[in-house]
Design an enzyme around this catalytic site. Structure first.
Site, short mmCIF file in Angstrom:
data_model
loop_
_atom_site.label_atom_id
_atom_site.label_comp_id
_atom_site.label_asym_id
_atom_site.label_seq_id
_atom_site.Cartn_x
_atom_site.Cartn_y
_atom_site.Cartn_z
N ASP A 172 0.75 -1.46 0.21
CA ASP A 172 -0.26 0.21 0.07
C ASP A 172 0.72 1.30 -0.06
O ASP A 172 2.19 1.12 0.43
CB ASP A 172 -0.98 -0.31 1.18
N GLU B 296 2.77 6.84 -2.79
CA GLU B 296 2.92 7.86 -3.64
C GLU B 296 2.87 9.28 -2.44
O GLU B 296 3.50 10.15 -2.91
CB GLU B 296 1.03 8.75 -3.45
N ASP C 261 -8.92 3.66 -3.09
CA ASP C 261 -10.34 4.31 -2.16
C ASP C 261 -11.17 4.61 -2.81
O ASP C 261 -11.33 5.84 -3.54
CB ASP C 261 -9.27 5.09 -1.28
#
Length: 780
Positions: A435, A438, A503
């Site tokens: 995960d 970024e 998400d």
């Protein structure tokens, strides 16, 4: 970024200097170098006090030409750079010819012709395969350098520290041409009219930000463009000049590759030679993944309850995923199981697998190390974390208190991180969800690799992060047994499958956003993709959950995952056990994907060899000559033979398009003829799922459970309007080709001798006996 105020004026505060003519052409080893002054040179005096742009146009490989525009060649060339041609660079013989049209460089099937007219700037890119098709061009005022703030006195460039310098190019955009790709983008499928910034961000699926910015776009005219910089790129896709695609970067150089097809599949294949092909993923990864969800409370008892509940409802789970809170709060990522919830994780995982409730286990990690965790202290002491310019460890309190960032430009840090992962593998962990990646700083940051430019590292960090984890998995489990669930990506990250869509909300609009994101990423060279079934944020109403289940089980990979609420079906609808309830709906779609495994696994082999997506596959890849296909963003292909259209309405009504040919409903064997639009109303056990004509579809046994089984034992060979030569490749669960089924002159299937058990051939679609009743109403 826009540099002009309409057609006539330069934007306030910006100075733009355009290449006005090709003054000189020099032949080089691989192409030509063009000297392009920023004014027309009519006399000797015009060569003074004037900037130039150098355009290096070179043959790369068959069908690919590179273009690099440079202002000041003395500027340093910082890293990192994309890892191009990872499997080796194919040879090509550049050819330079002169004609009345000008100078032409040919690289296999593509050519670039520089006009020979005096005081002219005109470069045309075209096919060289005999079709004489013009692809795009660089015309007047299409290559430039720019400054901001603007100035009148050149002396100010003595000190460039307060002046920003840009390079830009504008390729022509034809009438009716559409542009696609640029990574996983959730807005309009056709990018014409959009301003797009390639800069990875954690922005969810409801904005113009993207987790996976990929500097490649695909045109409906049969070519693609790969921008060779991992740094920030700004594109104005018909949004500054409506007839051009503008690409701009801050710096002294801009390099891109133009890739000819002519088909979009061929464009993607050549792009995959440049940036890398996706690796294969094991059969078990195609099965259903069940997650704990994000902030929910769980322990071993909770996990067992979920999996036992799934088994009791005839829903096979192949992979169980432990999300963030397998670790203690304030300590992510320290690779340590919460001792209160999981006192003996190795034994728990062993018990979980021994119970038969699940085949594999996945855990969540990220590259951000919380200050309170053991990993932070170890990494900081050894110098494995990114630092600020003053020598401090770079830290902030977003996400995790005092978190630091692993510096993957440091080889020792990479080895240390892999050692941390190996401790998880020792406990029985089989896959990793990588995960984040970024939020990478580009200011006040120093990397271990002193040549690494912070801006270029921002997007490229995703490549390094996922590479380290993927290669650790390969080292432990084997080349084709490694599986990631990655969120961040850039060009080349397709080599480390797989990626998921980030998400999304629990709404039909977010389902539509997710479909567009998956389609765009597939057109950016990514073969495998998944999504949070049911939506991540919020609690989905039962109808949305069930519609998302149908779409999610037709993705290459399928995971149930949420934020603050669980995604096991009985928590969604109060345990409705009816045929239209969440549990039965999930059971039916999971069973369908299980039956499709012989087809999916064979199609995956083609996907990894060619760099095309397995699913979601945009319609334009299969039907590039159908203009409508380039606008279809509410449906997709699963492989080359199945067309799927998700349902976005609570009523069950759905409108979809069938291209030219005969299409057979998978659920009813009803045949429709395209091209045309159709409208149907579906119950929760179906959606428009149509089989393309001339398809030999191999289905697995109805009794199979999970994604891994003997695909040849009890298989059903389904024929859909087949002609002589129609084929289906046969693979086993170890990803080995074991035979080919082919329709012969007599219309019979040859090659069935490798099939086992009670297999059969169904000549007019599949055998529907044993299917649950379906509710499909034709509204066309």
């Amino acid at each position: 970024m826009k540099f002009r105020d309409g057609m006539w004026l330069v934007k306030e505060g910006i100075r733009v200097e355009y290449a006005e003519e090709v003054y000189e052409i020099t032949k080089t080893e691989r192409g030509v170098s063009l000297l392009c002054p920023t004014r027309k040179i009519l006399n000797r005096g015009d060569t003074l006090n004037r900037s130039t742009v150098t355009l290096d146009i070179e043959a790369e490989i068959d069908g690919v030409i590179s273009v690099e525009a440079t202002h000041w060649d003395g500027a340093r060339r910082p890293g990192p750079n994309f890892d191009l041609y990872p499997d080796g660079k194919p040879a090509v013989e550049p050819k330079i010819t002169e004609s009345e049209k000008g100078t032409t460089l040919t690289s296999g099937s593509i050519g670039a012709t520089i006009s020979g007219k005096e005081h002219n700037f005109d470069i045309r890119f075209h096919s060289a395969d005999g079709s004489s098709k013009e692809l795009t061009s660089l015309l007047a005022r299409s290559v430039a350098l720019a400054y901001t703030p603007a100035f009148n006195n050149e002396n100010v460039t003595e000190d460039m520290r307060s002046i920003k310098h840009y390079m830009l190019t504008q390729t022509s955009l034809g009438v009716g041409e559409t542009i696609h790709g640029l990574g996983e983008r959730f807005g309009a499928f056709n990018k014409v009219g959009q301003s797009v910034q390639l800069w990875n961000a954690d922005g969810g699926t409801s904005s113009d930000q993207a987790y996976k910015n990929v500097s490649f776009w695909l045109s409906s005219k049969g070519y693609g463009v790969f921008i060779d910089t991992p740094g920030k790129v700004d594109l104005e896709v018909g949004s500054e000049r409506s007839s051009r695609v503008q690409t701009s970067v801050e710096g002294q150089r801009l390099k891109w590759y133009i890739i000819y097809g002519p088909s979009p599949k061929e464009v993607l294949t050549r792009y995959s030679i440049l940036t890398g092909k996706p690796n294969s993923v094991p059969a078990w990864s195609y099965g259903l993944w069940l997650s704990t969800s994000f902030t929910t409370d769980y322990d071993e008892k909770t996990v067992n309850h979920f999996l036992e509940g799934m088994r009791d409802r005839d829903i096979t789970v192949d992979v169980f995923h432990f999300d963030c809170f397998w670790m203690r709060g304030f300590r992510w990522t320290d690779f340590v199981f919460d001792p209160e919830k999981f006192p003996d994780p190795k034994a728990q995982i062993a018990r979980l697998k021994a119970s038969g409730l699940v085949k594999k286990v996945c855990v969540w990690i990220n590259p951000y190390l919380a200050q309170a965790g053991e990993a932070f202290r170890a990494a900081a002491e050894k110098g494995y974390l990114v630092k600020r310019k003053n020598g401090d460890v770079w830290q902030w309190d977003q996400w995790q208190a005092g978190m630091g960032l692993v510096d993957f430009t440091n080889p020792d840090a990479c080895r240390w991180y892999a050692e941390c992962l190996n401790k998880l593998f020792d406990m029985g962990v089989d896959a990793i969800k990588t995960d984040f990646g970024e939020r990478i700083p580009s200011a006040d940051v120093v990397w271990h690799d002193k040549d690494a430019d912070p801006e270029r590292m921002h997007n490229f960090y995703a490549f390094l992060y996922n590479k380290v984890v993927y290669e650790a998995l390969q080292a432990r489990y084997g080349k084709n047994e490694a599986v990631l669930y990655a969120r961040a990506a850039c060009a080349g990250t397709q080599r480390f499958p797989l990626q998921w869509g980030g998400d999304c909300e629990s709404t039909p609009e977010a389902l539509g956003e997710s479909v567009r994101g998956g389609l765009s990423l597939g057109l950016s060279g990514f073969a495998f993709w998944s999504v949070d079934i049911g939506g991540f944020e919020g609690s989905p109403p039962p109808w949305i959950y069930k519609r998302w289940v149908a779409m999610g089980l037709l993705c290459s990979h399928s995971r149930l995952h949420g934020s603050s609420s669980y995604r096991v079906p009985w928590t969604i609808d109060g345990d409705d056990r009816s045929e239209e309830g969440c549990s039965r709906t999930l059971a039916k779609w999971t069973a369908l994907k299980t039956r499709l495994m012989p087809y999916l696994f064979a199609q995956a082999q083609t996907a990894v060899k060619t760099g095309i997506p397995l699913s979601l596959r945009a319609m334009c890849l299969e039907f590039p000559n159908d203009p409508t296909a380039w606008y279809l963003d509410r449906q997709f292909m699963v492989g080359d033979s199945l067309l799927a259209a998700p349902v976005f309405e609570e009523s069950g009504e759905v409108e979809f398009y069938l291209p030219k040919g005969k299409w057979t409903s998978f659920f009813t064997n009803e045949v429709k003829a395209g091209p045309g639009w159709f409208k149907e109303k579906h119950g929760f056990g179906t959606l428009p799922l149509y089989v393309r004509e001339n398809t030999v579809l191999v289905l697995g046994s109805r009794t199979a459970k999970g994604a891994v089984y003997d695909y040849l034992d009890g298989a059903e060979v389904c024929l859909y309007q087949v002609q002589k030569g129609a084929k289906a490749e046969l693979v086993d669960a170890e990803d080995k080709r074991v035979g080919t089924l082919e329709v012969g002159d007599d219309g019979k299937v040859k090659g069935t001798e490798v099939l086992k058990g009670k297999w059969k051939v169904s000549e007019t679609g599949r055998d529907l006996e044993g299917d649950a009743a379906v509710s499909i109403e034709d509204l066309s």
